[in-house]
Design a protein around this motif. Structure first.
Motif, mmCIF file in Angstrom:
data_model
loop_
_atom_site.group_PDB
_atom_site.id
_atom_site.type_symbol
_atom_site.label_atom_id
_atom_site.label_comp_id
_atom_site.label_asym_id
_atom_site.label_seq_id
_atom_site.Cartn_x
_atom_site.Cartn_y
_atom_site.Cartn_z
ATOM 1 N N SER A 121 9.053 7.366 6.321
ATOM 2 C CA SER A 121 9.686 8.679 6.107
ATOM 3 C C SER A 121 10.512 9.078 7.322
ATOM 4 C CB SER A 121 8.623 9.741 5.801
ATOM 5 O OG SER A 121 7.658 9.803 6.834
ATOM 6 N N TYR A 122 9.901 9.084 8.510
ATOM 7 C CA TYR A 122 10.682 9.342 9.721
ATOM 8 C C TYR A 122 11.728 8.249 9.901
ATOM 9 C CZ TYR A 122 11.904 9.732 14.635
ATOM 10 O OH TYR A 122 12.605 9.829 15.811
ATOM 11 N N TYR A 123 11.310 7.016 9.731
ATOM 12 C CA TYR A 123 12.257 5.899 9.764
ATOM 13 C C TYR A 123 12.843 5.723 8.362
ATOM 14 C CZ TYR A 123 10.410 4.927 14.372
ATOM 15 O OH TYR A 123 10.044 5.041 15.701
ATOM 16 N N SER A 124 14.149 5.533 8.310
ATOM 17 C CA SER A 124 14.871 5.599 7.030
ATOM 18 C C SER A 124 15.067 4.248 6.362
ATOM 19 C CB SER A 124 16.237 6.265 7.253
ATOM 20 O OG SER A 124 17.016 5.511 8.171
ATOM 21 N N HIS A 125 14.445 3.206 6.875
ATOM 22 C CA HIS A 125 14.602 1.868 6.301
ATOM 23 C C HIS A 125 13.687 1.760 5.075
ATOM 24 C CE1 HIS A 125 16.459 -2.008 6.749
ATOM 25 N NE2 HIS A 125 15.324 -2.666 6.869
ATOM 26 N N ARG A 126 14.270 1.687 3.906
ATOM 27 C CA ARG A 126 13.473 1.659 2.686
ATOM 28 C C ARG A 126 12.595 0.409 2.622
ATOM 29 N NH1 ARG A 126 18.525 2.875 0.837
ATOM 30 N NH2 ARG A 126 18.723 0.823 -0.142
ATOM 31 N N PRO A 127 11.423 0.514 1.991
ATOM 32 C CA PRO A 127 10.559 -0.667 1.862
ATOM 33 C C PRO A 127 11.274 -1.864 1.248
ATOM 34 C CG PRO A 127 9.360 1.306 1.232
ATOM 35 C CD PRO A 127 10.783 1.728 1.457
ATOM 36 N N SER A 128 12.119 -1.626 0.256
ATOM 37 C CA SER A 128 12.824 -2.748 -0.386
ATOM 38 C C SER A 128 13.742 -3.452 0.602
ATOM 39 C CB SER A 128 13.626 -2.255 -1.589
ATOM 40 O OG SER A 128 14.586 -1.283 -1.197
ATOM 41 N N ARG A 129 14.309 -2.715 1.535
ATOM 42 C CA ARG A 129 15.174 -3.329 2.536
ATOM 43 C C ARG A 129 14.354 -4.047 3.599
ATOM 44 N NH1 ARG A 129 20.222 0.250 4.403
ATOM 45 N NH2 ARG A 129 20.694 -1.785 5.332
ATOM 46 N N PRO A 152 0.808 -1.224 0.000
ATOM 47 C CA PRO A 152 0.000 0.000 0.000
ATOM 48 C C PRO A 152 0.841 1.274 0.000
ATOM 49 C CG PRO A 152 -0.914 -1.594 1.531
ATOM 50 C CD PRO A 152 0.407 -2.144 1.080
ATOM 51 N N HIS A 153 2.009 1.226 0.660
ATOM 52 C CA HIS A 153 2.871 2.403 0.652
ATOM 53 C C HIS A 153 3.322 2.721 -0.766
ATOM 54 C CE1 HIS A 153 5.860 5.327 1.937
ATOM 55 N NE2 HIS A 153 6.752 4.693 1.195
ATOM 56 N N HIS A 154 3.752 1.695 -1.522
ATOM 57 C CA HIS A 154 4.156 1.906 -2.915
ATOM 58 C C HIS A 154 2.992 2.477 -3.731
ATOM 59 C CE1 HIS A 154 8.103 0.203 -2.544
ATOM 60 N NE2 HIS A 154 7.671 -1.016 -2.261
ATOM 61 N N GLU A 155 1.789 1.972 -3.501
ATOM 62 C CA GLU A 155 0.623 2.439 -4.246
ATOM 63 C C GLU A 155 0.316 3.903 -3.925
ATOM 64 O OE1 GLU A 155 -2.497 -0.229 -3.243
ATOM 65 O OE2 GLU A 155 -1.551 -1.963 -4.209
ATOM 66 N N ARG A 156 0.374 4.266 -2.653
ATOM 67 C CA ARG A 156 0.127 5.664 -2.284
ATOM 68 C C ARG A 156 1.168 6.588 -2.898
ATOM 69 N NH1 ARG A 156 -0.660 3.283 2.795
ATOM 70 N NH2 ARG A 156 1.389 4.033 3.496
ATOM 71 N N LYS A 157 2.414 6.152 -2.835
ATOM 72 C CA LYS A 157 3.487 6.991 -3.364
ATOM 73 C C LYS A 157 3.333 7.191 -4.866
ATOM 74 C CE LYS A 157 8.484 7.584 -2.993
ATOM 75 N NZ LYS A 157 9.752 7.005 -2.485
ATOM 76 N N ALA A 188 0.619 7.166 -6.535
ATOM 77 C CA ALA A 188 -0.545 8.007 -6.792
ATOM 78 C C ALA A 188 -0.400 9.411 -6.214
ATOM 79 C CB ALA A 188 -1.791 7.339 -6.205
ATOM 80 N N GLY A 189 0.702 9.671 -5.493
ATOM 81 C CA GLY A 189 0.910 10.981 -4.897
ATOM 82 C C GLY A 189 0.012 11.253 -3.701
ATOM 83 N N ARG A 190 -0.437 10.191 -3.031
ATOM 84 C CA ARG A 190 -1.304 10.357 -1.866
ATOM 85 C C ARG A 190 -0.479 10.272 -0.587
ATOM 86 N NH1 ARG A 190 -4.117 6.192 -4.320
ATOM 87 N NH2 ARG A 190 -3.706 4.863 -2.502
ATOM 88 N N LYS A 191 -0.756 11.171 0.340
ATOM 89 C CA LYS A 191 -0.077 11.152 1.626
ATOM 90 C C LYS A 191 -0.989 10.528 2.674
ATOM 91 C CE LYS A 191 2.958 15.114 0.833
ATOM 92 N NZ LYS A 191 3.414 16.437 1.353
ATOM 93 N N HIS A 192 -0.365 9.870 3.656
ATOM 94 C CA HIS A 192 -1.116 9.268 4.750
ATOM 95 C C HIS A 192 -0.497 9.761 6.055
ATOM 96 C CE1 HIS A 192 -3.088 6.389 7.336
ATOM 97 N NE2 HIS A 192 -3.763 5.894 6.312
ATOM 98 N N ARG A 234 1.942 20.491 10.612
ATOM 99 C CA ARG A 234 2.591 19.461 9.796
ATOM 100 C C ARG A 234 1.607 18.727 8.903
ATOM 101 N NH1 ARG A 234 6.406 15.351 12.832
ATOM 102 N NH2 ARG A 234 7.475 17.333 13.113
ATOM 103 N N HIS A 235 0.523 18.247 9.471
ATOM 104 C CA HIS A 235 -0.471 17.509 8.678
ATOM 105 C C HIS A 235 -1.649 18.443 8.400
ATOM 106 C CE1 HIS A 235 1.818 13.867 9.351
ATOM 107 N NE2 HIS A 235 1.720 14.014 10.656
ATOM 108 N N ASN A 236 -1.377 19.555 7.727
ATOM 109 C CA ASN A 236 -2.404 20.585 7.587
ATOM 110 C C ASN A 236 -3.502 20.226 6.594
ATOM 111 O OD1 ASN A 236 -1.086 21.014 5.136
ATOM 112 N ND2 ASN A 236 0.008 22.832 5.854
ATOM 113 N N ALA A 237 -3.384 19.073 5.937
ATOM 114 C CA ALA A 237 -4.499 18.597 5.106
ATOM 115 C C ALA A 237 -5.620 18.025 5.965
ATOM 116 C CB ALA A 237 -4.014 17.544 4.109
ATOM 117 N N TRP A 238 -5.347 17.844 7.259
ATOM 118 C CA TRP A 238 -6.325 17.254 8.165
ATOM 119 C C TRP A 238 -6.641 18.255 9.273
ATOM 120 C CZ3 TRP A 238 -8.443 12.841 6.567
ATOM 121 C CH2 TRP A 238 -7.760 12.160 5.546
ATOM 122 N N PRO A 239 -7.920 18.444 9.588
ATOM 123 C CA PRO A 239 -8.288 19.464 10.581
ATOM 124 C C PRO A 239 -7.899 19.060 11.993
ATOM 125 C CG PRO A 239 -10.222 18.193 9.940
ATOM 126 C CD PRO A 239 -9.095 17.733 9.046
#
Length: 297
Positions: free
Chosen positions: A46-54, A27-32, A34-38, A139-144
């Protein structure tokens, strides 16, 4: 010699691990794409630097020999070596290369495990990160914000803010920092971290991957899954209204919400304890390797 796994055994574990973590990486790959943020789940990548592939990649950990032709693929990483029985992690080489990380991680985890959990911070670190900010600065200003800006500020001003985790505290707004009962720094991290802290328990994932590829990937995945569960509470107790994403709030501005937060915080401290113990055991194995005689190749 350690444990010897046949090719059928270790490839089954490898494939099971990849399938397990793809619940999150897919799902992370799919969101990325599509340009969707969660606002909740992106944090894990993002905060954690361990790439999904790793995260999807499987490593057996120390003392395990992989049999079969497919094991030769692991030799592309310098910390693996051939033996008469197959391919294994070169524990001594890894330990020499990562000695400082091993030592710091061990000190921090042992110190944290040796303290009683302190509960009742109520997740106010997330509120302190938006305290007295303009809407465009949030930071998450897309959400009220559930209570609006003024209501959020009043919650911070009416509660005792007592965050001891430096990597949460460093995101406090300038106006919120003086309100914290502690002023944690990187230098005091080992002295202040405690096992009731949500961020300290999420960070078990960080310490697991910091020792990659020496950390058995099943342990990395266990720590990741705990981090995902803790992150959900972290944001359900935050000032954001995330109900449209299916996250019902833990209303820490009420007595009932604070009690629920403490209950879940305590449960996570219990869940984290065996994972922290397993990581401590790993650091001890690796630390011992830095002083052991180098084995003949």
């Amino acid at each position: 010699m350690g444990v010897v796994l046949s090719e059928a055994e270790w490839t089954a574990r490898r494939d099971a691990h990849a399938e397990r973590v793809r619940r999150w990486t897919g799902p992370h790959h799919e969101r990325k794409a599509a340009g969707r943020k969660h606002p909740v789940l992106d944090f894990l990548f993002s905060y954690y630097s361990h790439r999904p592939s790793r995260l999807e990649r499987w490593h057996p950990g120390p003392g395990v020999v992989l049999e079969g032709d497919a094991a030769q693929a692991y030799l592309k990483w310098p910390v693996y070596r051939r033996t008469a029985d197959g391919v294994t992690l070169d524990v001594e080489a890894f330990a020499r290369e990562r000695a400082n990380t091993i030592a710091f991680t061990g000190r921090l985890l042992v110190a944290t495990a040796g303290r009683a959990p302190r509960l009742g911070c109520f997740g106010l670190h997330e509120w302190a990160m938006v305290y007295r900010q303009r809407p465009e600065q949030v930071r998450h200003n897309a959400w009220p914000l559930r209570l609006g800006g003024d209501g959020t500020d009043r919650v911070v001003e009416s509660q005792r803010v007592q965050c001891g985790h430096f990597d949460a505290f460093r995101f406090f707004t300038p106006d919120a920092r003086p309100r914290n009962t502690l002023q944690p720094t990187r230098e005091t991290q080992v002295d202040l971290e405690q096992p009731g802290c949500l961020h300290a328990n999420m960070d078990l994932f960080k310490w697991a991957y910091k020792l990659d590829p020496a950390t058995p990937s099943e342990l990395v995945a266990d720590c990741f899954e705990l981090a995902a569960r803790v992150r959900e509470l972290d944001m359900r107790a935050s000032p954001y209204d995330l109900a449209d994403l299916g996250y019902e709030p833990v209303r820490i501005e009420t007595a009932e919400g604070r009690a629920e937060y403490v209950r879940q915080q305590g449960a996570f401290a219990e869940d984290a304890a065996p994972l922290r113990a397993r990581l401590i055991g790993l650091t001890r194995v690796l630390a011992h390797a830095t002083t052991a005689p180098v084995a003949a190749r």
